[in-house]
Design an enzyme around this catalytic site. Structure first.
Site: not given
Lengths: 326, 326
Positions: B55, B98-99, B124, B174, B294-295
């Site tokens: 990030k 906040v991670q 976020d 989900g 990924p990607g």
């Protein structure tokens, strides 16, 4: 199949009686305990007057209290804001609702006004923070909006199963802030598989047919129909009486629990007749359970409002006191 | 059909480049303009370190700025609260995240901490008030959570149609606070007919098969499969090679847009290989569009975070200034 007609009128009496007993019992230990609902009305709409009187009357009947804050239609956003803040700080007020729609001459942002209500006094469950909590499934930290809460209660009580929603396919017609959206969230977090349909949904009928629980809050008279209704109507139009036409115009899965949240005033201006979003006469031939209009979701909404007010009064006024004494 | 593989990596570069150009252009008129993202990390999880570095690096690359506030795992809820409040009041900070998950010794209510973030710096989109606004369709008054926003952007860009979602059947697997629930709301308010499935949903496969757009955020490696995969697997197991078995194990409607939000670490502890919730090799034979892992969604999440930070910086720092000069 002929559906069980789920009387919201009867179930709402049960809820109110239960709240009344709890208030009486609480007063045995805390004689000054009260549960006070403040209703903020701007202007003087006659339909609002009817709803407000019903709320105040039901509250009184079971030993709670109501307070009407009736404000002129000339009020400004700033002055209305000050009224809400005063109620937030008033220690004798447990619940605050703003009667919608506002009847006002100036432009007022009703959402912004409602958002000023202290989340702990938001007994309509309509502040953004409580809506956010509900959307995320934080059920213990929010207040359920009254109409969806009434719908859930009817399902649980009529089926005799508090977990009836779990695993069921739930279809909600409508995505309003007051009914559709919070109903979808409430039933989702009671573990239903929820689909939300709206004006941009094609083939709504096909989606309705999937529903084990169908919640209709779309605001159109007799939008949802049953098989028999359509057959009879066509028979009548075509003069067919013996040889029945079978047509695929049914909206309801056989045995489904159909909840009608509609309140539509009929075309006749001289009558006050109210129609639901579901054609009860037709749907009852297909559904397993059906809530009527009037006498279904409407009285449940009032009952849940008073129940929410009592619960918030108990939490706020008796915080830290012995549970046994409550 | 072989699906178009929708490269989130490529689209994220486009988003970041666009934000970078906007920052550069804004600085022509406002040389001191900045867009600063504050990342609050508690403890020292190695996976968090990887995400945070990505990030900060991306922000730097396009001319924005990042600030890491790394706090010890011994921090208390009260001290963490004070850190957030300081960032809220810091005029040089535009976005605060906040991670998660927190890596802390004391019990800390992460939701309560996130809720302290100023809604205008909540890049976020995870505060309850912004979640409430999104749930109710107040799209202009909220900040879109980054992963759902990235999903929406990919759909709009890959199909070349900003209104592609409207009228489509969207199935979300989900209901998490970070992906599933806000994705459902975001796609609903872009006029999809949205169904939310979760651990209590029976026959999930059957629901997936309805989806024109399938958003998978369930956190299980290769949960969603395609027809060919299953056929090949059975052929291999049974030694059948010429006479193909046709079995009904497919999850994907032919031509569907499949969005894979999963990030699952493989069983091999020596490799860092990441798997999605969708078996890409299998699904691509059925789907129309498919985001890889990924990607795919991963880089889009980072790009949307930086985009949100820039947008909030522009609104806050240039409020009241001439639009032309921005």
């Amino acid at each position: 199949m002929v559906a069980e007609i789920v009387s919201g009128l009867e179930y709402s009496k049960k809820v109110l009686q239960d709240v009344g007993e709890k208030i009486a019992k609480t007063r045995e230990h805390h004689p000054h305990f009260d549960a006070v609902l403040a209703i903020v009305q701007v202007g003087n709409r006659s339909d609002s007057n009817v709803y407000i009187n019903a709320k105040l009357k039901k509250a009184k009947e079971i030993g709670a209290n109501g307070k009407l804050i009736k404000l002129p239609d000339t009020i400004t956003q700033g002055d209305l804001k000050r009224e809400i803040m005063a109620l937030n700080h008033d220690n004798n007020i447990d619940g605050i609702i703003v009667q919608l729609p506002l009847d006002c001459k100036h432009e007022i942002d009703a959402d912004a006004i409602i958002d000023l209500i202290d989340p702990l006094k938001d007994v309509d469950g309509l502040t953004r923070i409580n809506a956010g909590r509900l959307a995320r499934g934080e059920l213990q930290r929010t207040i359920f909006p009254c109409t969806p809460f009434g719908c859930l209660y009817l399902v649980q009580q009529a089926t005799g199963n508090p977990n009836f929603v779990s695993g069921k396919e739930v279809v909600v017609l409508g995505r309003s802030k007051i009914v559709g959206s919070p109903a979808a969230a409430l039933f989702l977090w009671h573990h239903g598989t929820v689909t939300i349909c709206h004006s941009k949904t094609p083939n709504i009928k096909e989606k309705c047919l999937r529903a084990d629980i169908l919640i209709v809050a779309i605001g159109r008279k007799h939008y949802v129909k049953g098989e028999k209704y359509c057959q009879l109507k066509i028979e009548k139009m075509c003069g067919i009486s013996k040889k029945r036409m079978l047509i695929d115009t049914d909206w309801i899965k056989p045995g489904a629990f159909v909840i009608d949240c509609g309140i539509n005033v009929g075309d006749d201006p001289t009558s006050r007749k109210i129609y639901g979003d579901v054609d009860t006469e037709a749907a009852k031939e297909v559904a397993g359970y059906l809530t009527p209009v009037p006498g279904g979701v409407g009285p449940m909404t009032v009952a849940m409002l008073i129940r929410n007010t009592y619960e918030q009064a108990r939490r706020r006024r008796l915080a830290g006191k012995d549970e046994d004494e409550q």
